[in-house]
Design a protein around this motif. Sequence first.
Motif, PDB file in Angstrom:
ATOM      1  N   ASN A 183       0.827  -1.213   0.000  1.00 49.64           N
ATOM      2  CA  ASN A 183       0.000   0.000   0.000  1.00 49.64           C
ATOM      3  C   ASN A 183       0.858   1.259   0.000  1.00 49.64           C
ATOM      4  O   ASN A 183       0.525   2.252  -0.656  1.00 49.64           O
ATOM      5  CB  ASN A 183      -0.924   0.023   1.229  1.00 49.64           C
ATOM      6  CG  ASN A 183      -2.101  -0.934   1.080  1.00 49.64           C
ATOM      7  OD1 ASN A 183      -2.421  -1.351  -0.032  1.00 49.64           O
ATOM      8  ND2 ASN A 183      -2.725  -1.296   2.185  1.00 49.64           N
ATOM      9  N   LEU A 216      -1.089   4.358  -1.678  1.00 49.45           N
ATOM     10  CA  LEU A 216      -2.433   4.301  -1.091  1.00 49.45           C
ATOM     11  C   LEU A 216      -2.382   4.705   0.374  1.00 49.45           C
ATOM     12  O   LEU A 216      -3.379   5.112   0.964  1.00 49.45           O
ATOM     13  CB  LEU A 216      -3.021   2.888  -1.202  1.00 49.45           C
ATOM     14  CG  LEU A 216      -3.201   2.344  -2.611  1.00 49.45           C
ATOM     15  CD1 LEU A 216      -3.649   0.893  -2.573  1.00 49.45           C
ATOM     16  CD2 LEU A 216      -4.233   3.180  -3.360  1.00 49.45           C
ATOM     17  N   ASP A 217      -1.235   4.533   0.975  1.00 51.80           N
ATOM     18  CA  ASP A 217      -1.025   4.854   2.387  1.00 51.80           C
ATOM     19  C   ASP A 217       0.328   5.551   2.477  1.00 51.80           C
ATOM     20  O   ASP A 217       1.183   5.365   1.597  1.00 51.80           O
ATOM     21  CB  ASP A 217      -1.042   3.543   3.191  1.00 51.80           C
ATOM     22  CG  ASP A 217      -1.440   3.787   4.638  1.00 51.80           C
ATOM     23  OD1 ASP A 217      -1.612   4.963   5.014  1.00 51.80           O
ATOM     24  OD2 ASP A 217      -1.578   2.794   5.380  1.00 51.80           O
ATOM     25  N   GLN A 235      -2.236  14.610  -2.273  1.00 51.02           N
ATOM     26  CA  GLN A 235      -3.110  13.449  -2.540  1.00 51.02           C
ATOM     27  C   GLN A 235      -3.513  13.411  -4.017  1.00 51.02           C
ATOM     28  O   GLN A 235      -3.578  12.341  -4.619  1.00 51.02           O
ATOM     29  CB  GLN A 235      -4.375  13.537  -1.669  1.00 51.02           C
ATOM     30  CG  GLN A 235      -4.174  13.102  -0.221  1.00 51.02           C
ATOM     31  CD  GLN A 235      -3.809  11.624  -0.081  1.00 51.02           C
ATOM     32  OE1 GLN A 235      -4.207  10.802  -0.881  1.00 51.02           O
ATOM     33  NE2 GLN A 235      -3.022  11.307   0.948  1.00 51.02           N
ATOM     34  N   ALA A 258      -2.774  10.486  -6.666  1.00 50.88           N
ATOM     35  CA  ALA A 258      -3.835   9.833  -7.450  1.00 50.88           C
ATOM     36  C   ALA A 258      -3.460   9.822  -8.924  1.00 50.88           C
ATOM     37  O   ALA A 258      -3.650   8.813  -9.619  1.00 50.88           O
ATOM     38  CB  ALA A 258      -5.160  10.560  -7.245  1.00 50.88           C
ATOM     39  N   ARG A 298      -0.780   7.180  -9.417  1.00 53.57           N
ATOM     40  CA  ARG A 298      -1.374   5.833  -9.411  1.00 53.57           C
ATOM     41  C   ARG A 298      -2.067   5.552 -10.737  1.00 53.57           C
ATOM     42  O   ARG A 298      -1.965   4.459 -11.290  1.00 53.57           O
ATOM     43  CB  ARG A 298      -2.417   5.724  -8.282  1.00 53.57           C
ATOM     44  CG  ARG A 298      -1.843   5.589  -6.904  1.00 53.57           C
ATOM     45  CD  ARG A 298      -2.869   5.025  -5.938  1.00 53.57           C
ATOM     46  NE  ARG A 298      -4.054   5.855  -5.808  1.00 53.57           N
ATOM     47  CZ  ARG A 298      -4.183   6.850  -4.930  1.00 53.57           C
ATOM     48  NH1 ARG A 298      -3.194   7.129  -4.092  1.00 53.57           N
ATOM     49  NH2 ARG A 298      -5.280   7.559  -4.876  1.00 53.57           N
ATOM     50  N   LEU A 299      -2.771   6.579 -11.227  1.00 55.48           N
ATOM     51  CA  LEU A 299      -3.525   6.388 -12.464  1.00 55.48           C
ATOM     52  C   LEU A 299      -2.596   6.078 -13.641  1.00 55.48           C
ATOM     53  O   LEU A 299      -2.880   5.201 -14.447  1.00 55.48           O
ATOM     54  CB  LEU A 299      -4.351   7.663 -12.745  1.00 55.48           C
ATOM     55  CG  LEU A 299      -5.080   7.740 -14.074  1.00 55.48           C
ATOM     56  CD1 LEU A 299      -6.130   6.632 -14.171  1.00 55.48           C
ATOM     57  CD2 LEU A 299      -5.764   9.092 -14.233  1.00 55.48           C
ATOM     58  N   ASN A 300      -1.504   6.822 -13.711  1.00 54.82           N
ATOM     59  CA  ASN A 300      -0.677   6.740 -14.919  1.00 54.82           C
ATOM     60  C   ASN A 300       0.521   5.807 -14.806  1.00 54.82           C
ATOM     61  O   ASN A 300       1.028   5.348 -15.827  1.00 54.82           O
ATOM     62  CB  ASN A 300      -0.193   8.142 -15.291  1.00 54.82           C
ATOM     63  CG  ASN A 300      -1.347   9.031 -15.724  1.00 54.82           C
ATOM     64  OD1 ASN A 300      -2.048   8.714 -16.682  1.00 54.82           O
ATOM     65  ND2 ASN A 300      -1.572  10.112 -14.996  1.00 54.82           N
ATOM     66  N   ARG A 301       1.002   5.521 -13.598  1.00 57.34           N
ATOM     67  CA  ARG A 301       2.258   4.780 -13.487  1.00 57.34           C
ATOM     68  C   ARG A 301       2.162   3.498 -12.663  1.00 57.34           C
ATOM     69  O   ARG A 301       3.114   2.722 -12.626  1.00 57.34           O
ATOM     70  CB  ARG A 301       3.348   5.688 -12.855  1.00 57.34           C
ATOM     71  CG  ARG A 301       3.583   6.976 -13.586  1.00 57.34           C
ATOM     72  CD  ARG A 301       4.024   6.776 -15.026  1.00 57.34           C
ATOM     73  NE  ARG A 301       5.378   6.255 -15.127  1.00 57.34           N
ATOM     74  CZ  ARG A 301       5.812   5.503 -16.148  1.00 57.34           C
ATOM     75  NH1 ARG A 301       4.984   5.167 -17.113  1.00 57.34           N
ATOM     76  NH2 ARG A 301       7.058   5.071 -16.179  1.00 57.34           N
ATOM     77  N   PHE A 340      -2.826  -1.953 -10.179  1.00 56.97           N
ATOM     78  CA  PHE A 340      -3.112  -2.747  -8.975  1.00 56.97           C
ATOM     79  C   PHE A 340      -3.888  -4.009  -9.339  1.00 56.97           C
ATOM     80  O   PHE A 340      -4.802  -3.961 -10.169  1.00 56.97           O
ATOM     81  CB  PHE A 340      -3.974  -1.941  -7.987  1.00 56.97           C
ATOM     82  CG  PHE A 340      -3.233  -0.802  -7.337  1.00 56.97           C
ATOM     83  CD1 PHE A 340      -2.527  -0.982  -6.161  1.00 56.97           C
ATOM     84  CD2 PHE A 340      -3.254   0.464  -7.916  1.00 56.97           C
ATOM     85  CE1 PHE A 340      -1.856   0.080  -5.568  1.00 56.97           C
ATOM     86  CE2 PHE A 340      -2.581   1.519  -7.323  1.00 56.97           C
ATOM     87  CZ  PHE A 340      -1.880   1.333  -6.158  1.00 56.97           C
ATOM     88  N   PHE A 396      -5.856  -6.935  -7.009  1.00 52.32           N
ATOM     89  CA  PHE A 396      -6.215  -7.222  -5.614  1.00 52.32           C
ATOM     90  C   PHE A 396      -6.584  -8.690  -5.442  1.00 52.32           C
ATOM     91  O   PHE A 396      -6.962  -9.361  -6.407  1.00 52.32           O
ATOM     92  CB  PHE A 396      -7.395  -6.341  -5.189  1.00 52.32           C
ATOM     93  CG  PHE A 396      -7.119  -4.871  -5.340  1.00 52.32           C
ATOM     94  CD1 PHE A 396      -6.396  -4.182  -4.371  1.00 52.32           C
ATOM     95  CD2 PHE A 396      -7.565  -4.170  -6.453  1.00 52.32           C
ATOM     96  CE1 PHE A 396      -6.142  -2.826  -4.516  1.00 52.32           C
ATOM     97  CE2 PHE A 396      -7.299  -2.823  -6.603  1.00 52.32           C
ATOM     98  CZ  PHE A 396      -6.595  -2.148  -5.640  1.00 52.32           C
ATOM     99  N   SER A 405      -9.172 -10.021  -4.035  1.00 52.86           N
ATOM    100  CA  SER A 405     -10.552 -10.393  -4.380  1.00 52.86           C
ATOM    101  C   SER A 405     -11.012  -9.674  -5.652  1.00 52.86           C
ATOM    102  O   SER A 405     -12.155  -9.235  -5.743  1.00 52.86           O
ATOM    103  CB  SER A 405     -11.483 -10.122  -3.208  1.00 52.86           C
ATOM    104  OG  SER A 405     -11.178  -8.876  -2.643  1.00 52.86           O
ATOM    105  N   ASN A 446     -11.836  -7.283  -7.225  1.00 54.88           N
ATOM    106  CA  ASN A 446     -12.294  -5.886  -7.123  1.00 54.88           C
ATOM    107  C   ASN A 446     -12.539  -5.217  -8.463  1.00 54.88           C
ATOM    108  O   ASN A 446     -12.097  -4.089  -8.701  1.00 54.88           O
ATOM    109  CB  ASN A 446     -11.304  -5.057  -6.304  1.00 54.88           C
ATOM    110  CG  ASN A 446     -11.382  -5.403  -4.831  1.00 54.88           C
ATOM    111  OD1 ASN A 446     -12.390  -5.917  -4.364  1.00 54.88           O
ATOM    112  ND2 ASN A 446     -10.325  -5.152  -4.109  1.00 54.88           N
ATOM    113  N   VAL A 471      -9.839   2.596 -16.739  1.00 60.73           N
ATOM    114  CA  VAL A 471      -8.623   3.332 -16.362  1.00 60.73           C
ATOM    115  C   VAL A 471      -8.246   4.315 -17.462  1.00 60.73           C
ATOM    116  O   VAL A 471      -7.841   5.456 -17.197  1.00 60.73           O
ATOM    117  CB  VAL A 471      -7.465   2.348 -16.079  1.00 60.73           C
ATOM    118  CG1 VAL A 471      -6.217   3.092 -15.659  1.00 60.73           C
ATOM    119  CG2 VAL A 471      -7.868   1.346 -15.028  1.00 60.73           C
ATOM    120  N   LEU A 509     -10.323   7.328 -17.336  1.00 59.18           N
ATOM    121  CA  LEU A 509      -9.829   8.286 -16.337  1.00 59.18           C
ATOM    122  C   LEU A 509      -8.628   9.058 -16.883  1.00 59.18           C
ATOM    123  O   LEU A 509      -8.423  10.219 -16.536  1.00 59.18           O
ATOM    124  CB  LEU A 509      -9.430   7.550 -15.051  1.00 59.18           C
ATOM    125  CG  LEU A 509     -10.530   6.774 -14.326  1.00 59.18           C
ATOM    126  CD1 LEU A 509      -9.970   6.064 -13.111  1.00 59.18           C
ATOM    127  CD2 LEU A 509     -11.664   7.693 -13.911  1.00 59.18           C
TER     128      LEU A 509
END
Lengths: 431, 235
Positions: free
Chosen positions: B59, B64-65, B84, B88, B91-94, B97, B99, B101, B103, B117, B120
């Motif tokens: 994370n 994310l954290d 933040q 974001a 995360r979107l471009n580089r 993820f 998971f 379960s 998701n 994605v 976005l």
Amino acid sequence: MPMAHSHVRPKITLDMKMAWRNVWRNPRRTWLTVSAICFACVVLIFMLSFQFGSYETMINSSIKINTGHLQVLARGYFDEKSIRKVVENPDPVKELIAGMDLVEAVTVRANAFSLVSSQKRTYGAMVVGVDPVLEPRVSRLKELIRSGEFLPDTPESGGPDAEPDPALVGALLARNLKVRVGDELTVLGQGRDGSVAAAILTVCGIYESGMDEFDRNTLHIPIKTFQSVYSMGPAVHEIIVNVNSLTDVPAVKKNIINRVNHLPAGEGLVVMDWDELVPGLTQSIRIDLVMGMIFWLLLVIVVAFSILNTFLMAVFERTREFGVMMAIGTTPQRLVKLLLYESGLMTVVGVCMGIVIGCGVTWVFQVYGIDMSGSSEILEQYGMSGRIYPRLSPVTALAGPLLVWIITLAVALYPALKIKGMKPVEAMTHI
Amino acid sequence: MYSYKRNEMPIVEVRGVNKVYQQGDIRIFALKDVDITFDSGSFAAIAGPSGSGKTTLLNIVGGLDLPDTGEVIVDGRNFGEMSQGQLAQLRLNRIGFVFQSYNLIPVLSALENVEYVMLLQGVGKSERRERAMAMLEEVGLGDKYNNRPAELSGGQQQRVAVARSIVSDPAIVLADEPTANLDSKTGEGLLRIMAGMNEKRKVTFIFSTHDTMVMDYAHRLVNLRDGRVADDQIK
């Protein structure tokens, strides 16, 4: 590096698709929410139409029995009710108004407070002189006759052998005076010139409007008789004007003001509309409207809380999903937009259904009326019959739904903004 | 105990990272003085028992954290210096993820999930469609493009998730126990797909896992224990 493209195509399609599909993820809950919105709209449309319908009935009853839509009076007559404040030469004014667009009917009246005596009793009453031909076109007086007949069109008057002039008496006044059709009354008052005005009249009819004050305090005689008894000459106190509909009143009033002032006979005259003539009626309508608004607001608030509850549940059970969406790069603003689309779509469906059903239900009652005979005594005070007809209009059909729309969207902001404040990890670990 | 030596430019640098969670009066050290780097193009697994800090580390690397102390630099960007909103965007471009379960977004079809994605990112519709379809073909789900997640098996959903993570050409894909909910055969099939992408596209994959099969596939295995790096091996 494949960073964001410079040309951003409209993103609405997939977002809207997502919102629409999300709305139907839990159809039962969505239908409940939509039903609550729909119900609020239906109730508001009906209530508002009912209120406006009853106001219109009240106004029309008052206008048709009493004031007319507009009156032309001598300046100061309305406040003082002095017999000497007259429209000296009413005919040119009456003819001018009768020729105007949107005018339905014109007549004249004259009023004098007098003592009215039967053989047994004496009461004070307002003696009203009316034109027997024109009055039925302006007021419902002729329809209100419960026994006897309306005033004859051409009353004979003045000769020593002539019959006493005819008079119409309110039902309560007749009861108080203990007179019936055919009985004689003596009227004693003061003429315009200060002389004693006295006449013997024969009761030709008894009317009952349901408005106690009117039925207890008025007595109608032909205008010619009035002018003769009260030394009025050709003068009258009021020129009564009825127009095609309530909405035409301001335009006709403006026209009369503009044109009558140019007549020599129009000098010193004022024009008043029904709103000014019966301020109590408008006040009671305003009070009722305010009470109605409080009720609508309470209804909408109750519905809003139920909607808020649904929205909150729908949002919080998807918190993990929102966390994942944020993790893969969805901005909080975009999530807020998505949630507002969802609530907006539910609101659109609910409001549209509410407008259709609300207008349908209201229309049925507008055609067939609502039986209010249980409350007829109260209604009669306002000159209303035992049946009320809601009045559907663009305002009554849209004002309530608009209020529901605004409140629902405002309510939807709260859960949406709560999501906005969440961090992806917190949201993803939300249970 | 470190056996790993850097030989390429690191895509991920984690320096002196500590992370503490407060549960009532108890402070739980999720990560303690973690120093670790991952080179561009690695296929690495972070292993360790439950509560060892694998997911927390993932994370933090994924933005994310944030760590309580220490520095995280991914693709040359220091998280400590980013808002933040910037995180974001990164995360979107580089970063992609995957998971445990899956998701996926349940109301979108497989194709739309992969497209999302790029939506976005502001990619145009036709290009989005084309790239998403190609990616689904690559993970062997070209014929399932119109199915919603509920109509797909766990393995198929996870393949869609891999397609989603890779379609935006990220520098790094972080996969949190991607095979945990899959049977071994399906899990291996998924790993093969990811290994192929690592080889073909040079995308860095970092897994957190309990699965020995993932550890076998990984070129590098980092063992965490009680929030510390206990072992780090190149295979």
